[in-house]
Design a protein around this motif. Structure first.
Motif, short mmCIF file in Angstrom:
data_model
loop_
_atom_site.label_atom_id
_atom_site.label_comp_id
_atom_site.label_asym_id
_atom_site.label_seq_id
_atom_site.Cartn_x
_atom_site.Cartn_y
_atom_site.Cartn_z
N LEU A 208 0.83 -1.21 0.00
CA LEU A 208 0.00 0.00 0.00
C LEU A 208 0.86 1.26 0.00
O LEU A 208 0.67 2.17 -0.81
CB LEU A 208 -0.93 -0.01 1.21
CG LEU A 208 -2.00 1.08 1.25
CD1 LEU A 208 -2.91 0.96 0.04
CD2 LEU A 208 -2.82 0.98 2.54
N ARG A 209 1.86 1.32 0.89
CA ARG A 209 2.68 2.53 0.98
C ARG A 209 3.67 2.61 -0.18
O ARG A 209 3.79 3.64 -0.83
CB ARG A 209 3.45 2.56 2.30
CG ARG A 209 4.29 3.84 2.46
CD ARG A 209 5.25 3.74 3.64
NE ARG A 209 4.55 3.55 4.90
CZ ARG A 209 5.17 3.38 6.07
NH1 ARG A 209 6.50 3.37 6.11
NH2 ARG A 209 4.49 3.20 7.18
N TYR A 210 4.40 1.51 -0.43
CA TYR A 210 5.43 1.54 -1.46
C TYR A 210 4.93 1.07 -2.82
O TYR A 210 5.63 1.23 -3.83
CB TYR A 210 6.62 0.66 -1.04
CG TYR A 210 7.35 1.16 0.18
CD1 TYR A 210 7.67 2.51 0.32
CD2 TYR A 210 7.74 0.29 1.19
CE1 TYR A 210 8.34 2.97 1.44
CE2 TYR A 210 8.42 0.74 2.31
CZ TYR A 210 8.72 2.08 2.42
OH TYR A 210 9.40 2.53 3.53
N GLN A 211 3.74 0.46 -2.85
CA GLN A 211 3.17 -0.07 -4.10
C GLN A 211 4.14 -1.03 -4.79
O GLN A 211 4.28 -1.02 -6.02
CB GLN A 211 2.76 1.07 -5.03
CG GLN A 211 1.67 1.96 -4.43
CD GLN A 211 1.15 3.00 -5.40
OE1 GLN A 211 1.89 3.50 -6.24
NE2 GLN A 211 -0.12 3.31 -5.31
N CYS A 212 4.77 -1.85 -3.98
CA CYS A 212 5.71 -2.84 -4.52
C CYS A 212 4.95 -4.10 -4.90
O CYS A 212 4.19 -4.63 -4.10
CB CYS A 212 6.77 -3.17 -3.46
SG CYS A 212 7.97 -4.39 -4.00
N PRO A 213 5.14 -4.61 -6.11
CA PRO A 213 4.50 -5.88 -6.51
C PRO A 213 5.00 -7.02 -5.62
O PRO A 213 6.19 -7.13 -5.34
CB PRO A 213 4.94 -6.07 -7.96
CG PRO A 213 5.40 -4.72 -8.42
CD PRO A 213 5.95 -4.04 -7.21
N ILE A 214 4.08 -7.87 -5.19
CA ILE A 214 4.41 -8.95 -4.27
C ILE A 214 3.74 -10.25 -4.72
O ILE A 214 2.57 -10.25 -5.09
CB ILE A 214 3.97 -8.61 -2.83
CG1 ILE A 214 4.74 -7.39 -2.31
CG2 ILE A 214 4.15 -9.79 -1.89
CD1 ILE A 214 4.22 -6.87 -0.97
N ILE A 215 4.50 -11.34 -4.67
CA ILE A 215 3.94 -12.67 -4.87
C ILE A 215 4.25 -13.48 -3.61
O ILE A 215 5.41 -13.57 -3.20
CB ILE A 215 4.52 -13.37 -6.11
CG1 ILE A 215 4.26 -12.54 -7.37
CG2 ILE A 215 3.92 -14.77 -6.27
CD1 ILE A 215 4.91 -13.11 -8.63
N THR A 216 3.22 -14.03 -2.98
CA THR A 216 3.42 -14.85 -1.79
C THR A 216 2.95 -16.27 -2.08
O THR A 216 2.33 -16.54 -3.11
CB THR A 216 2.63 -14.29 -0.59
OG1 THR A 216 1.23 -14.38 -0.88
CG2 THR A 216 2.99 -12.85 -0.31
N SER A 217 3.24 -17.17 -1.15
CA SER A 217 2.69 -18.53 -1.24
C SER A 217 2.22 -18.95 0.14
O SER A 217 2.74 -18.50 1.15
CB SER A 217 3.72 -19.52 -1.77
OG SER A 217 4.74 -19.77 -0.82
N SER A 218 1.22 -19.83 0.17
CA SER A 218 0.65 -20.25 1.44
C SER A 218 -0.20 -21.49 1.26
O SER A 218 -0.72 -21.75 0.17
CB SER A 218 -0.22 -19.13 2.01
OG SER A 218 -0.91 -19.56 3.18
N ARG A 219 -0.33 -22.25 2.32
CA ARG A 219 -1.37 -23.28 2.34
C ARG A 219 -2.72 -22.59 2.44
O ARG A 219 -2.80 -21.42 2.79
CB ARG A 219 -1.15 -24.23 3.52
CG ARG A 219 0.03 -25.18 3.33
CD ARG A 219 0.05 -26.26 4.40
NE ARG A 219 1.19 -27.15 4.22
CZ ARG A 219 1.43 -28.22 4.97
NH1 ARG A 219 0.59 -28.52 5.96
NH2 ARG A 219 2.49 -28.98 4.75
N PRO A 220 -3.82 -23.32 2.15
CA PRO A 220 -5.14 -22.68 2.18
C PRO A 220 -5.54 -22.18 3.57
O PRO A 220 -5.09 -22.70 4.59
CB PRO A 220 -6.08 -23.82 1.73
CG PRO A 220 -5.21 -24.78 1.00
CD PRO A 220 -3.87 -24.70 1.67
N ASP A 221 -6.38 -21.16 3.57
CA ASP A 221 -7.05 -20.64 4.76
C ASP A 221 -6.11 -20.07 5.81
O ASP A 221 -6.40 -20.10 7.00
CB ASP A 221 -7.95 -21.71 5.40
CG ASP A 221 -8.99 -21.07 6.33
OD1 ASP A 221 -9.65 -20.11 5.91
OD2 ASP A 221 -9.10 -21.52 7.48
#
Length: 633
Positions: A208-221
């Motif tokens: 939001l502040r820096y508007q840096c593109p981000i890709i994360t990974s996670s298990r569901p929920d």
């Protein structure tokens, strides 16, 4: 990995990295972001370039696998394309095949969601490589479980380790430049109490502040899966062609290709082999198996002993062992170690912590614990299910290995201990999801006790067994549990009287409904019907404020919203306040509380009839049979 492959890949990685750095620096940068550009220009220095390539990029692109336990392999040697599915802007789903020359160019936050062993981290590494090749942005790959303070500080330390000195301002301008992309792997591996802080940094600061593109990974929920504004891309199960393609990739050492034919001709195997980890497990253990595994738990249950004894099945081969305990006892020690470490939240070990855990496990099995290092050395050297990763650092081959053997430990416990452990897990299961995959395994490897000590007890914890005789009390208690500590966030501007929806808590998150779904379906995916009354109430709020719905005046709605709001937080914008409103009075105000109540009752009755009642009846029948079988005559 042979010398030729190593040299060729090293040259390729160096060239790709140089080209990407130059191309990104040659792009037009806004004058006010020049400080961030100067930071990246340090990569043109030969020493920094070499360090970035060898210490950072190459390390990310190398993988230690079960089929190559003693040496690293490059990602491209074993990667088979995986498919992601996401929702498009128009509402329809679309699919993205992550293969050569494919990247995700979303400017916000993308979260890659997948179950255990589905290849989330591998996809992230593939996207990292493709970003470098595309040369539009420099990717930075961070394993979130290693972040001890903030992502910002971890990135700063990473740059320092490759010879790039950067101030906080330098990194701030770099993050704003849109010339980099952060790849944050494993949100689900962050400690539960640390997740809110990291999530806030990802959403509020970095994006939001820096508007840096981000890709994360996670298990569901996990928390990030439910965050407003985060776009989820779900990893799809492997189809038969994916499985065969991966087996061929793994067949680099010319092992029999009969396994591919076996898969093509065995429909059951095709239905079982839905994740890359299962394909890898089959590939490695197949030559030593007496029979093909018949289920996912069967894969895992055969694995330890198959690998521990595989050399015994090779003619004229004498296995060297450091410890002298029976194989079955080593297996029991490994199960105990997995349970104990998972319970403590550890999956990353040093020799000291391994000694501590294995000593405890040996003591539990009443074995001599004077030399625990001999046991864990055998586990590492023979099974490779636990692997060394750098100096004095040891990791599980895959998190699901730890989870299955933790489940097996509980399944093998004596009755009194098992009752106690199940009870303790029950107390935490709604909010602590580290046990989720263990629960999935237990429902198969400990079916009867799991049903009696966990499933039935969980249903009885909300008095589901009394829903036919005490409907209103059961429903009232269920509604309280669902709505407790659940809020909707709204911005109110007193200057122009505008209300704007910012976000909300999901009703099913950290509640019995989420756990019920886990028990029944093996996941915590949200049930749309349960969330719909909240969505409809938000829609009605917007329609009243815009004049489409005339059932209430907008100024009356604002007055009532203000009267039920809690924890008002001043916004950075003049005249604006951020309101946190409890969901229960919000739903009552907009006329959807009773709607939700009907939906919850329908859900509870469906679960009672479809899950609780059949399982309770099954246990009653089993008990009667046991009484007859063991009646003393």
């Amino acid at each position: 990995m042979d010398d030729f492959t190593t040299t060729a890949m090293s040259v390729l990685i160096t060239e790709v990295t140089k080209r990407a750095t130059s191309a990104v620096l040659d792009r037009n940068w806004l004058p006010e972001l020049e400080q961030g550009k100067r930071l990246l220009q340090q990569l043109l220095d030969s020493y920094a370039q070499e360090q970035f390539t060898s210490k950072y990029v190459t390390k990310i692109l190398k993988i230690r696998t079960l089929h190559s336990p003693e040496s690293d392999v490059y990602l491209n040697e074993i990667y088979t394309p995986l498919t992601l599915r996401a929702s498009g802007d128009g509402g329809g789903d679309f699919e993205l095949r992550v293969k050569d020359d494919k990247t995700i160019e979303h400017s916000g936050i993308v979260n890659i969601v997948g179950i255990a062993g589905q290849g989330k981290s591998t996809v992230m590494r593939k996207l990292f490589w493709e970003e470098l090749k595309k040369s539009k942005r420099i990717p930075f790959f961070i394993e979130l479980r290693k972040v001890e303070t903030t992502i910002f500080e971890y990135l700063k330390e990473t740059l320092k380790n490759i010879g790039i000195m950067a101030s906080d301002d330098d990194i701030s301008f770099l993050l704003q430049s849109k010339r980099i992309v952060l790849m944050l792997d494993g949100f689900d591996e962050i400690r539960l109490d640390y997740r809110p802080k990291i999530l806030k940094e990802i959403t509020d600061i970095l994006n939001l502040r820096y508007q840096c593109p981000i890709i994360t990974s996670s298990r569901p929920d996990t928390e990030i899966c439910r965050e407003v504004g985060v776009n989820s891309y779900t990893v799809q199960p492997l189809d038969v062609e994916d499985v065969c393609h991966l087996l061929i990739k793994l067949n680099a050492n010319n092992k029999p290709v009969e396994l591919v034919d076996l898969v093509r001709n065995n429909e059951y195997l095709q239905q079982t082999l839905v994740t890359p980890i299962l394909v890898n497990l089959l590939f490695v253990s197949y030559p030593y198996l007496d029979s093909v595994p018949e289920s996912v738990p069967d894969f895992y249950s055969k694995l330890f002993m198959t690998l521990f004894q595989r050399h015994d099945k090779i003619k004229n081969y004498t296995r060297e062992r450091k410890s002298n305990y029976p194989d079955e006892k080593i297996n029991d020690v490994f199960n105990s170690f997995c349970f104990n470490s998972l319970n403590k939240g550890d999956s990353d070990f040093t020799s000291r912590t391994l000694n501590k855990y294995i000593t405890s496990s040996l003591d539990l099995e009443t074995l001599d614990s004077s030399e625990p290092q001999l046991v864990w050395s055998d586990i590492i050297d023979i099974t490779c299910l636990l692997q060394q990763d750098g100096y004095d650092r040891y990791l599980f081959l895959h998190k699901s290995i730890q989870e299955f053997h933790a489940a097996q430990f509980l399944a093998d416990c004596r009755h009194e201990r098992k009752v106690s452990i199940y009870s303790q897990i029950l107390d935490k299961i709604d909010i602590d999801h580290k046990w989720d995959n263990v629960i999935n395994f237990l429902s198969k490897v400990d079916e009867n006790d799991f049903s009696e000590m966990f499933l039935i007890k969980k249903c009885q914890s909300i008095d589901l067994n009394h829903i036919n005789t005490n409907k209103e009390t059961v429903l009232s208690n269920a509604m309280s549990k669902i709505l407790d500590n659940k809020y909707i966030s709204i911005s109110y501007n007193s200057d122009n009287g505008a209300l704007m929806f910012n976000g909300r808590d999901y009703l099913q998150s950290f509640t019995f409904i989420s756990t019920f779904n886990l028990i029944e379906k093996g996941n915590r995916n949200l049930i749309e019907e349960v969330e719909k009354p909240v969505e409809d109430s938000i829609r009605r709020l917007n329609e009243i404020m815009s004049g489409i719905d005339n059932s209430m005046k907008s100024e009356d709605l604002i007055e009532k919203i203000l009267s039920i709001s809690k924890d008002r937080v001043n916004s950075a914008m003049a005249g604006e306040r951020k309101l946190e409103i409890p969901l229960e009075p919000f739903l009552q105000l907009l006329g959807f509380y009773d709607v939700l109540k009907k939906v919850v009752y329908s859900y509870l009755m469906s679960y009672y009839r479809g899950v609780y009642k059949p399982k309770a009846r099954q246990l009653e029948v089993a008990e009667r049979i046991l009484d007859l079988e063991f009646r003393i005559s």
